[in-house]
Design an enzyme around this catalytic site. Structure first.
Site, PDB file in Angstrom:
ATOM      1  N   SER A  54      41.119  51.057  40.098  1.00  0.00           N
ATOM      2  CA  SER A  54      42.139  50.026  40.267  1.00  0.00           C
ATOM      3  C   SER A  54      41.462  48.683  40.418  1.00  0.00           C
ATOM      4  O   SER A  54      40.327  48.582  40.892  1.00  0.00           O
ATOM      5  CB  SER A  54      43.003  50.309  41.494  1.00  0.00           C
ATOM      6  OG  SER A  54      42.376  49.857  42.679  1.00  0.00           O
ATOM      7  N   ASP A  55      42.140  47.617  39.996  1.00  0.00           N
ATOM      8  CA  ASP A  55      41.671  46.299  40.398  1.00  0.00           C
ATOM      9  C   ASP A  55      41.977  46.153  41.884  1.00  0.00           C
ATOM     10  O   ASP A  55      42.799  46.891  42.454  1.00  0.00           O
ATOM     11  CB  ASP A  55      42.340  45.207  39.560  1.00  0.00           C
ATOM     12  CG  ASP A  55      41.465  43.970  39.425  1.00  0.00           C
ATOM     13  OD1 ASP A  55      40.595  43.761  40.288  1.00  0.00           O
ATOM     14  OD2 ASP A  55      41.641  43.219  38.454  1.00  0.00           O
ATOM     15  N   TYR A  56      41.310  45.203  42.513  1.00  0.00           N
ATOM     16  CA  TYR A  56      41.401  45.097  43.963  1.00  0.00           C
ATOM     17  C   TYR A  56      42.847  44.864  44.412  1.00  0.00           C
ATOM     18  O   TYR A  56      43.502  43.899  44.012  1.00  0.00           O
ATOM     19  CB  TYR A  56      40.523  43.948  44.449  1.00  0.00           C
ATOM     20  CG  TYR A  56      39.053  44.290  44.594  1.00  0.00           C
ATOM     21  CD1 TYR A  56      38.463  45.326  43.867  1.00  0.00           C
ATOM     22  CD2 TYR A  56      38.240  43.577  45.464  1.00  0.00           C
ATOM     23  CE1 TYR A  56      37.128  45.640  44.011  1.00  0.00           C
ATOM     24  CE2 TYR A  56      36.886  43.880  45.615  1.00  0.00           C
ATOM     25  CZ  TYR A  56      36.338  44.908  44.894  1.00  0.00           C
ATOM     26  OH  TYR A  56      35.000  45.210  45.043  1.00  0.00           O
TER      27      TYR A  56
ATOM     28  N   TYR B 212      45.943  43.716  36.456  1.00  0.00           N
ATOM     29  CA  TYR B 212      47.024  43.367  37.372  1.00  0.00           C
ATOM     30  C   TYR B 212      48.367  43.193  36.669  1.00  0.00           C
ATOM     31  O   TYR B 212      49.420  43.428  37.246  1.00  0.00           O
ATOM     32  CB  TYR B 212      46.706  42.037  38.064  1.00  0.00           C
ATOM     33  CG  TYR B 212      45.640  42.085  39.128  1.00  0.00           C
ATOM     34  CD1 TYR B 212      45.821  42.794  40.306  1.00  0.00           C
ATOM     35  CD2 TYR B 212      44.456  41.373  38.970  1.00  0.00           C
ATOM     36  CE1 TYR B 212      44.852  42.806  41.298  1.00  0.00           C
ATOM     37  CE2 TYR B 212      43.476  41.370  39.955  1.00  0.00           C
ATOM     38  CZ  TYR B 212      43.675  42.096  41.113  1.00  0.00           C
ATOM     39  OH  TYR B 212      42.722  42.102  42.099  1.00  0.00           O
TER      40      TYR B 212
ATOM     41  N   HIS C 275      48.838  49.517  36.290  1.00  0.00           N
ATOM     42  CA  HIS C 275      48.467  50.575  37.221  1.00  0.00           C
ATOM     43  C   HIS C 275      49.528  51.668  37.341  1.00  0.00           C
ATOM     44  O   HIS C 275      49.287  52.694  37.996  1.00  0.00           O
ATOM     45  CB  HIS C 275      48.176  49.981  38.602  1.00  0.00           C
ATOM     46  CG  HIS C 275      46.880  49.238  38.667  1.00  0.00           C
ATOM     47  ND1 HIS C 275      46.708  47.995  38.099  1.00  0.00           N
ATOM     48  CD2 HIS C 275      45.681  49.567  39.207  1.00  0.00           C
ATOM     49  CE1 HIS C 275      45.466  47.592  38.304  1.00  0.00           C
ATOM     50  NE2 HIS C 275      44.819  48.518  38.967  1.00  0.00           N
TER      51      HIS C 275
END
Length: 772
Positions: A302-304, A271, A280
């Site tokens: 991707s992270d959430y 993040y 990202h």
């Protein structure tokens, strides 16, 4: 819903399609499938569904709505997230049946029949109903036992795969350097070398030999890439503004080690931002370093909701890098994020971006190719289903319980044992008072399921001593009022009620022979802060609430006291360290906590845990990590700058002596290797296990280097008065660093080699290796 679904038939028509021909190499099958896919079908492989499951489930049950599936997913889908957390949780058999039912739709009802990947969180066990819950990673790191870690994650992989899952969003290989951060419990600690070794073990456990066809292994996902473990202000997802050299030698080190030595299928971007660029959208990180330099062949998830956060997400982070979700998708795709998790949000815009000429379709092809590769490698095109009849979950739980107990025992770390108060002799202690807010609380930590059972500390002690000892109990005070890791709100106890509880605890403890005081934190005071309404980071490391008052009241009784600490991050326990004779750091020990603690307390098992993270004296002593630069710890006015307990520290019920440190070769070329040898003797009256640790310091270098760095360890068991010679390798890899020209090299010169049982200078023998 079918109990069992047969694999798709391999028909003559299928064999005319190269991608369905199992006899062809995977690369050819991927190329053929790509050539047949529409742009919309390609982008669908970059999408995932989690909270949007209402689009295909009936009332959050395990029944599916085929009409809705056909309406929303006619082009297919790349992944489905976490079937384990549907409703109140599915049983193992229900989860397998649902996975089969969904898989059958995508295989039989979409044009190309591309199967779906189901992913799960598997931090310290499958977070499902009736799955074994092992100690949290910070506790597992205390074992310094890679073989045990591999065994645990092998068992978790079997749990996940049998229920229909294919990918684990684990292990966490963040190097944690700020104990204020609420996610410390998810990590393997503060040392890059230890994190890498245990991360390799975890990936081996998950992925096995990488064949996957035995249906006992899953794809592993390293996270969080990168520099997530020392956020600014200790606040989750805070910026990581570090030099490139520090990034490479510390935070990227575990990722590089794994990619080169035990490649994971997947990596999750983090993040946070680095030098103003969120991970990202960081082409340097995800393309230049990860793919070009390290030759990573897997895929980046991707992270959430992190792609959304490149634009704006009201309840969490808004990086403000993109002006809208379309731009966010463009930035992430160009950076190299293969799939958006966990729900459909930004990446559907990729279709329009390609049609508008802002993104080449070739980029889409490159991003989905590795994900398709793993769908073929997993055997999903030939056999995408699991057999619910093979689960036999009760037998699995019984067999894994032994592993859970063993890992919990090895994790417990003895920090203090004044006058050998421990182990306890039940024949000498007729009445034991078990006091404290964590004595009868179920503590598993984050990303946990609902294990078959949980043994509290109180239950474990009662079971251990049986009828021969009276066990009394009093809560003493509360940390928080009820609540769980999931709950946003955290309710603090009433101070007046705590005062009364402490008085009651004093009355209870006064009639005992010894007090077992169970303190620390809980799953609400240390956890992932995933939104503005769900906090988990703290500016203070003191024991939460009235726990110090409770400890002082117990000390005033004059009874001998043993403190057990259960927590997800280090606590600054100055009063306890100064006034209480025996202290055990337990972290979160999983479902068998009570049994493991009782085994340690009464000497059935000799503690062997070592701290994977330094325990600071206060939040003002942060950063506190041991492998600091020479100029970093000059001292404080009127205070000690050393940690309360250092990295690698942990006592035993016996004692060990290190002697005769020597090198196989005292002088080597920069490309050569050597070995360090040391004699170790158990000088006590009982058998025990010690972790031999090797640290190295580059004495003179083109850039400043840490005062010491862990570069080897070995866990050995010795009977009373037994001696062994322990040998640890020293290779160029152990001596290399990023030099003044940003090259990863070994520079000639003297290297101090230190061997002992903690990172503390007083616990180390030293010699010098010359590199010419």
């Amino acid at each position: 819903m079918n109990e069992k679904i047969s694999p798709p038939e391999i028909t003559e028509l299928n064999l005319l399609l190269d991608y369905k021909n199992p006899d062809l190499p995977v690369g050819e099958r991927v190329a053929d499938l790509l050539s047949r896919m529409t742009l919309e079908e390609k982008v669908a492989q970059m999408l995932c569904v989690w909270r949007q499951r209402e689009t295909f489930l009936v009332d959050q049950s395990s029944a599916i709505n085929v009409t809705n599936l056909k309406r929303h997913y006619k082009e297919g889908i790349g992944q489905i997230a976490r079937l384990s957390d549907i409703g109140e949780g599915l049983t193992a058999t229900e989860m397998a049946k649902l996975a089969n039912s969904l898989q059958r739709f995508f295989v039989e009802e979409t044009r190309l029949g591309i199967p779906v990947i189901f992913h799960e969180e598997c931090l310290h066990g499958l977070p499902a109903v009736d799955a074994t819950s092992y100690p949290q990673p910070i506790a597992l790191a205390s074992t310094f036992n890679p073989d045990l870690i591999e065994e645990i994650y092998t068992a978790i992989a079997i749990d996940a795969r049998r229920r229909g899952a294919h990918q684990a969003l684990t292990p966490v290989v963040d190097v944690v350097r700020d104990p204020r951060w609420g996610r410390v419990e998810e990590t393997f600690g503060e040392d890059p070398f230890l994190v890498a070794k245990l991360g390799i073990a975890a990936v081996k456990g998950f992925q096995g030999d990488g064949a996957y066809l035995d249906k006992k292994h899953v794809l592993a996902t390293l996270k969080h890439f990168a520099a997530h473990g020392q956020p600014e202000s200790g606040s989750n997802c805070g910026p990581a503004d570090f030099s490139e050299r520090l990034l490479r030698d510390v935070f990227l080190y575990p990722f590089r080690q794994l990619v080169e030595k035990c490649p994971p299928a997947s990596i999750m971007a983090s993040y946070n931002e680095i030098d103003g660029l969120p991970s990202h959208a960081n082409q340097w990180l995800l393309r230049k370093v990860l793919r070009e330099e390290w030759q990573f062949k897997g895929f980046v998830v991707s992270d959430y909701f992190a792609i959304t956060e490149l634009f704006h997400k009201e309840d969490s982070i808004s990086h403000g890098l993109a002006r809208n979700k379309t731009e966010a998708a463009l930035l992430a795709a160009k950076a190299g994020v293969n799939i958006e998790l966990p729900d459909i949000d930004c990446y559907p815009n990729l279709v329009q971006l390609v049609n508008d000429g802002r993104l080449r379709e070739q980029v889409i092809d490159e991003l989905i190719a590795p994900m398709l590769t793993y769908k073929f490698t997993l055997g999903l095109f030939e056999d995408p289903y699991v057999d619910p009849d093979l689960i036999q979950n009760e037998n699995k739980l019984k067999s894994d319980r032994k592993l859970a107990v063993r890992s919990a025992r090895e994790a417990i770390t003895l920090l203090k044992n004044q006058n050998n108060l421990l182990p306890l002799d039940p024949n000498e202690k007729r009445t034991i008072a078990v006091i404290g807010p964590n004595a009868e609380r179920e503590l598993l930590g984050g990303y946990s399921g609902k294990p078959w059972h949980f043994i509290t500390v109180l239950e474990g002690i009662k079971h251990k001593v049986g009828e021969q000892v009276t066990v009394l109990h009093s809560e003493g005070c509360q940390i928080t009022v009820n609540g769980s890791w999931q709950d946003d709100a955290v309710t603090l106890p009433d101070p007046e009620e705590d005062r009364k509880s402490i008085e009651q605890a004093v009355a209870t403890a006064s009639s005992s022979d010894i007090i077992i005081l169970v303190l620390g934190g809980n799953e609400q005071t240390s956890r992932e802060a995933w939104s503005k309404f769900h906090m988990g980071d703290r500016p203070c490391l003191e024991l939460f609430g009235a726990q110090n008052d409770l400890a002082k009241a117990m000390v005033a009784t004059g009874k001998p006291i043993v403190v057990l600490l259960f927590n997800g991050r280090p606590n600054s326990i100055n009063y306890i360290q100064e006034n209480i004779p025996a202290i055990l750091e337990c972290w979160y020990l999983g479902q068998e906590a009570g049994q493991a603690v009782a085994d340690i307390l009464f000497g059935d098992y000799n503690p062997s845990g070592k701290l994977p993270i330094s325990i600071p004296r206060s939040a003002g002593h942060i950063p506190c990590f041991y492998n600091h630069k020479p100029s970093a710890r000059r001292g404080y006015l009127f205070d000690d700058i050393t940690p309360l307990f250092p990295f690698g520290f942990g006592l035993s019920y016996t004692t060990f002596e290190f002697t005769n440190l020597r090198l196989a070769k005292n002088t080597i070329q920069s490309s050569e290797s050597t070995e360090v040898r040391v004699n170790i003797t158990n000088t006590g009256k009982r058998s025990g296990t010690e972790v031999v640790q090797m640290y190295i310091r580059d004495c003179h270098s083109s850039v400043t280097r840490p005062i010491k760095e862990l570069r080897g360890f070995k866990k050995i068991h010795l009977a009373a008065w037994e001696s062994k010679t322990v040998t640890l390798p020293i290779t160029p890899e152990h001596l290399a660093f990023t030099n003044i020209e940003n090259q990863y090299v070994v520079e000639p010169g003297d290297f101090e080699i230190m061997v002992g049982n903690s990172s503390r200078d007083a616990d180390l023998l030293k010699t010098v290796l010359q590199v010419i």
